[in-house]
Scaffold this motif. Structure first.
Motif, short mmCIF file in Angstrom:
data_model
loop_
_atom_site.label_atom_id
_atom_site.label_comp_id
_atom_site.label_asym_id
_atom_site.label_seq_id
_atom_site.Cartn_x
_atom_site.Cartn_y
_atom_site.Cartn_z
N VAL A 304 33.94 -47.55 -10.42
CA VAL A 304 33.75 -47.29 -8.99
C VAL A 304 35.10 -47.17 -8.30
N GLY A 305 36.05 -48.07 -8.66
CA GLY A 305 37.40 -47.97 -8.12
C GLY A 305 37.58 -48.76 -6.85
N ARG A 306 38.56 -48.37 -6.06
CA ARG A 306 38.90 -49.12 -4.85
C ARG A 306 39.60 -48.20 -3.85
N LEU A 307 39.74 -48.72 -2.62
CA LEU A 307 40.48 -48.03 -1.57
C LEU A 307 41.87 -48.63 -1.44
N GLY A 308 42.76 -47.88 -0.85
CA GLY A 308 44.10 -48.36 -0.60
C GLY A 308 44.77 -47.48 0.43
N GLU A 366 42.63 -45.62 5.19
CA GLU A 366 42.40 -45.99 3.80
C GLU A 366 41.86 -44.77 3.08
N ARG A 367 42.16 -44.69 1.77
CA ARG A 367 41.62 -43.62 0.95
C ARG A 367 41.35 -44.17 -0.45
N GLY A 368 40.51 -43.47 -1.20
CA GLY A 368 40.28 -43.87 -2.58
C GLY A 368 41.52 -43.70 -3.41
N ILE A 369 41.90 -44.73 -4.17
CA ILE A 369 43.10 -44.63 -5.00
C ILE A 369 42.78 -44.87 -6.48
N LEU A 370 41.54 -45.15 -6.80
CA LEU A 370 41.17 -45.41 -8.19
C LEU A 370 39.69 -45.12 -8.39
N GLY A 371 39.33 -44.64 -9.58
CA GLY A 371 37.94 -44.47 -9.95
C GLY A 371 37.22 -43.44 -9.10
#
Length: 820
Positions: A304-308, A366-371
């Motif tokens: 799913v990943g994460r935001l950063g 914030e933006r998605g940085i993974l997954g």
């Protein structure tokens, strides 16, 4: 003659005056609306409205990532320093205008009385000498906001008095004493309100002052950095007004709402409502927060990943999110300064206006940085809204935010949880010297549709680790951020498919008439080619194709590859998708149309097959056992390939089932293997026998053990171990890998001697088990990979699959799918 010359001159003057009059009339009447709008546009303040991010849901509607509304305390510098704002802020800004210095917020707050008196000692002549005129106008505005309109009116009259004594001070201006007393009272009221805000916001008064000071400093730094860039980019002969530009930038940057405290209490909201006048600049704003539901927070966390924060710079020195946004803003400002733009310039201006207001990232975003959060960023993000306000706070224009789209995945979160739990056991139960277990990956998919049901890697981070220790995990010796289902582990190398490749090349050779199922070759346990000895797992005299697959005879496939040639072996690998990414996300046409690109946050690794130079000799023979050129695959590719054998056609995998507003994502085009039912039956029969009596014959016993370990779930029918074993078809594999253990990596920790070996040294083998079930009309394809076990696939991976098949979620899935 003289009279004629005078007449001509008079006529010329009259014509010029008439032209000027006509121009003035045009400006006042015809173009009045246009220039009025231009004037208003130059003084407007833009406030952005965040968009709600779309949700990620599993195939059954379970949210894996959702957005919830929270109430956050925010601060806006512009409101804090302007009319009706804090006296301390106005004094601080006044000092900056007068001498270019801005004391700290705590210093000004503690010394308001002294500063009020210090301003009183400035002479009126000194104020009148402030340049440029706009700077002097701002000084007068702040003096009015601090000391009152009566004082300001008197001061402006004095500034127009040409006989003014140059030593008259501000304190001698009519209305100063009353204005100073009122300012002192306001400052005390504001300080008391700030002290009351602290406890209900979970911060002390000093922490609030330090926070405001940080906002002010960052705003100044951003302005100076932007000015420096513009100065560097400007032509030498381009006129510049530094103060005006600095003022414009402050107006823009100071309008940003900065988060102070997340999820504030009802008491905080009430205080701000009651004492709004004394706390101008502070507000409670409805924010959209990304939430990963606790029930599934750790399930699929890596996927799913994460935001950063937005990326300051991109890979390989390419511009990042912030650099692109700043370039767009600078270009937009340059276009806005053009008096008579061309059609192309106007179109570019309109396009950039939308990008800057609604799309480009800002430092506070914030933006998605993974997954998947990163991979599906264009779909999930949405667009910002905005409100353009005039100086009197009237709304001039507005655009509501555009919500991101919900995405339904093909994943079954219960199956994903079961797969991850099974992989966790492999990390706990390996026994060699008490060492920790093996990294690896498991993929489950439906070969009928290509839908990925579970895709897991181990080790992997928990949600808490992903959110709080992301930087540390990048250096983790076990490669916890490596998604081994889609790419290499911490070694950086993809694994060879090993013997899982044998049924694929056999099927293509049968299809092309290159071999017969009755072709036999003797295996004495090894074969010598050009001075090199290639080994087998045992002796298999007179083995035919079926026995070669069942017993995984390397010598048979060495001879097979030597007979059909290396080109035919590579052709089989290409047919089943080896040598290129599967297009799980990047490359999917439906997603590409929405902006999901190949450089997404869920990349698939794949090394291109070199089919231009045909392998010969021992290299071609090693290709026959899934080594040499066919040296780089992912568990996802292997699951797709073995599922294709069971189903009869190859369905490229997909991870997105549907997108809100767009409906179901169309299934990828199936690849016809071109095989007859008879040819498929020959290979399938061998894969059945692999489990019944071959290299995976231990599955039935392992299933019995697993059934004892997993109690039956009430209400869910459970398959008996012997019956379940007869449903599984598959192929084990043992893949040889060369290289050197990465310094600091888990392999070097487990086997210290490997860190000193040459790059060509053999590392412990990888283990595979891949296949499908049931044997007729399969609904589930699987691939299990364990890295560097040093064991055969039947010994290392078969117990893992047995453990997985008795997970309650898998039993439920099989019961639902297999029921008539």
């Amino acid at each position: 003659m003289r009279q004629q010359r005078v007449t001509v001159v008079a006529l010329v003057l009259l014509a010029g005056l008439a032209g000027i009059e006509l121009r003035l009339m045009r400006l006042q009447v015809v173009e009045n609306d246009f220039w009025q709008q231009e004037s208003l546009r130059s003084t407007r303040v833009l406030q952005t409205l965040p968009a709600e991010r779309g949700w990620l849901l599993d195939r059954n509607g379970e949210p894996l990532a959702r957005t919830e509304e929270t109430r956050d305390l925010v601060f806006r510098f512009r409101d804090w320093r302007q009319k009706g704002g804090a006296v301390s802020a106005q004094l601080m800004s006044l000092l900056w205008l007068l001498d270019g210095q801005r004391p700290s917020v705590p210093e000004v707050s503690a010394g308001v009385a002294a500063l009020l008196d210090a301003v009183g000692r400035i002479t009126v002549a000194e104020i009148g000498a402030v340049q440029p005129r706009q700077r002097r106008a701002d000084v007068l505005s702040y003096l009015e906001w601090v000391y009152g309109e009566t004082f300001d009116t008197s001061l402006r009259k004095l500034l127009k008095d040409e006989t003014l004594d140059p030593w008259v001070t501000v304190s001698q201006v009519r209305g100063f004493a009353e204005g100073r007393a009122a300012a002192q009272r306001r400052a005390e009221e504001q300080d008391d309100a700030l002290a009351d805000l602290g406890p209900v916001a979970g911060l002390s008064r000093r922490e609030l002052l330090d926070f405001i000071d940080g906002v002010v400093r960052r705003s100044d730094e951003r302005v100076e950095a932007a000015l420096a860039r513009e100065t560097e980019a400007a032509d030498d002969d381009r006129p510049a007004d530094p103060f005006r530009r600095r003022r414009e930038l402050h107006t823009e940057f100071d309008a940003d709402s900065i988060d102070v405290r997340h999820e504030v209490s009802h008491d905080c909201q009430t205080l701000l409502a009651v004492r709004a006048g004394a706390l101008r600049g502070f507000a409670v704003r409805a924010e959209k927060q990304r939430v990963y539901p606790e029930r599934w927070a750790d399930t699929g966390a890596l996927l799913v990943g994460r935001l950063g924060a937005p990326r300051a710079s991109g890979p390989g020195g390419a511009p990042g999110d912030i650099e692109k946004a700043e370039a767009n803003r600078e270009r937009l400002a340059a276009l806005a300064a053009i008096d008579d733009p061309t059609d192309a310039e106007q179109q570019e201006y309109d396009r950039l206006s939308v990008l800057v207001r609604e799309v480009d990232y800002r430092a506070t975003d914030e933006r998605g940085i993974l997954g998947l959060e990163s991979a599906l960023e264009p779909v999930l993000r949405g667009k910002r809204g905005w409100i353009s306000t005039l100086p009197n706070d009237d709304v001039a224009e507005s655009m509501p935010p555009q919500r991101g789209l919900n995405v339904v995945l093909t994943l079954d979160v219960e199956l994903q949880e079961a797969v991850e739990r099974t992989l966790d056991h492999t990390l706990e139960r390996d026994g060699a010297g008490g060492a920790r277990g093996w990294p690896g990956a498991i993929v489950l998919l439906d070969p009928r549709t290509g839908e990925v049901l579970a895709l897991a890697s181990a080790p992997r981070p928990t949600r808490a680790e992903l959110m709080t220790r992301y930087g540390e995990l990048l250096q983790d010796p076990w490669g916890a951020l490596c998604n081994r289902a889609l790419g290499p582990g911490d070694s950086g190398n993809l694994p060879p498919p090993g013997s899982t490749f044998k049924p694929l090349e056999a099927l293509v050779a049968l299809r092309d008439g290159l071999i017969s199922p009755h072709d036999t070759w003797d295996c004495a346990g090894s074969i010598t080619v050009g001075g090199s000895t290639l080994h087998c797992t045992g002796a298999h005299p007179g083995a035919d194709l079926r026995e070669a697959l069942v017993k995984s005879c390397n010598v048979w496939f060495y001879r097979f590859a030597d007979k059909v040639g290396g080109a035919e072996v590579l052709r089989a690998a290409e047919l089943f998708g080896y040598g290129r990414p599967t297009g799980l996300l990047a490359g999917n046409e439906a997603l590409a149309s929405l902006g999901v690109r190949a450089e997404s946050g869920l990349p698939e690794s794949s090394v291109k097959l070199d089919v231009d130079s045909v392998p010969v000799g021992s290299e071609a023979m090693r290709c026959g056992i899934g080594q040499a050129r066919i040296d780089d695959v992912t568990p996802l590719q292997v699951a797709v390939a073995l599922g294709a054998v069971g189903h009869g056609t190859l369905r490229p995998p997909q991870l997105v089932q549907s997108i809100e507003g767009y409906g179901d994502v169309p299934a990828r085009t199936a690849v016809d293997l071109g095989c007859t039912p008879g040819e498929l039956a020959i290979v399938r029969d061998a894969l059945d026998a692999v489990v019944d009596s071959g290299t995976a014959a231990g599955l039935a016993a392992e299933l019995a053990v697993s059934a004892q370990r997993h109690p039956a779930e009430q209400g869910t029918p459970r398959l008996e171990p012997s019956r379940l074993a007869r449903l599984v078809a598959g192929k084990t594999g043992t893949a040889q890998v060369s290289g050197r253990a990465r310094a600091g990596g888990w392999l070097a920790q487990r086997y210290p001697e490997l860190a000193t070996q040459s790059r060509d040294a053999m590392l412990p083998d990888h283990s595979w088990f891949a296949g499908y079930l049931p044997r007729e009309n399969p609904c589930l394809a699987f691939a299990v990979l364990l890295e560097h076990t040093g064991r055969h696939g039947g010994d290392a991976c078969v117990p893992v699959l047995a453990d997985l098949l008795y997970e309650p979620a898998v039993q439920r899935y099989l019961a639902q799918t297999l029921s008539p």
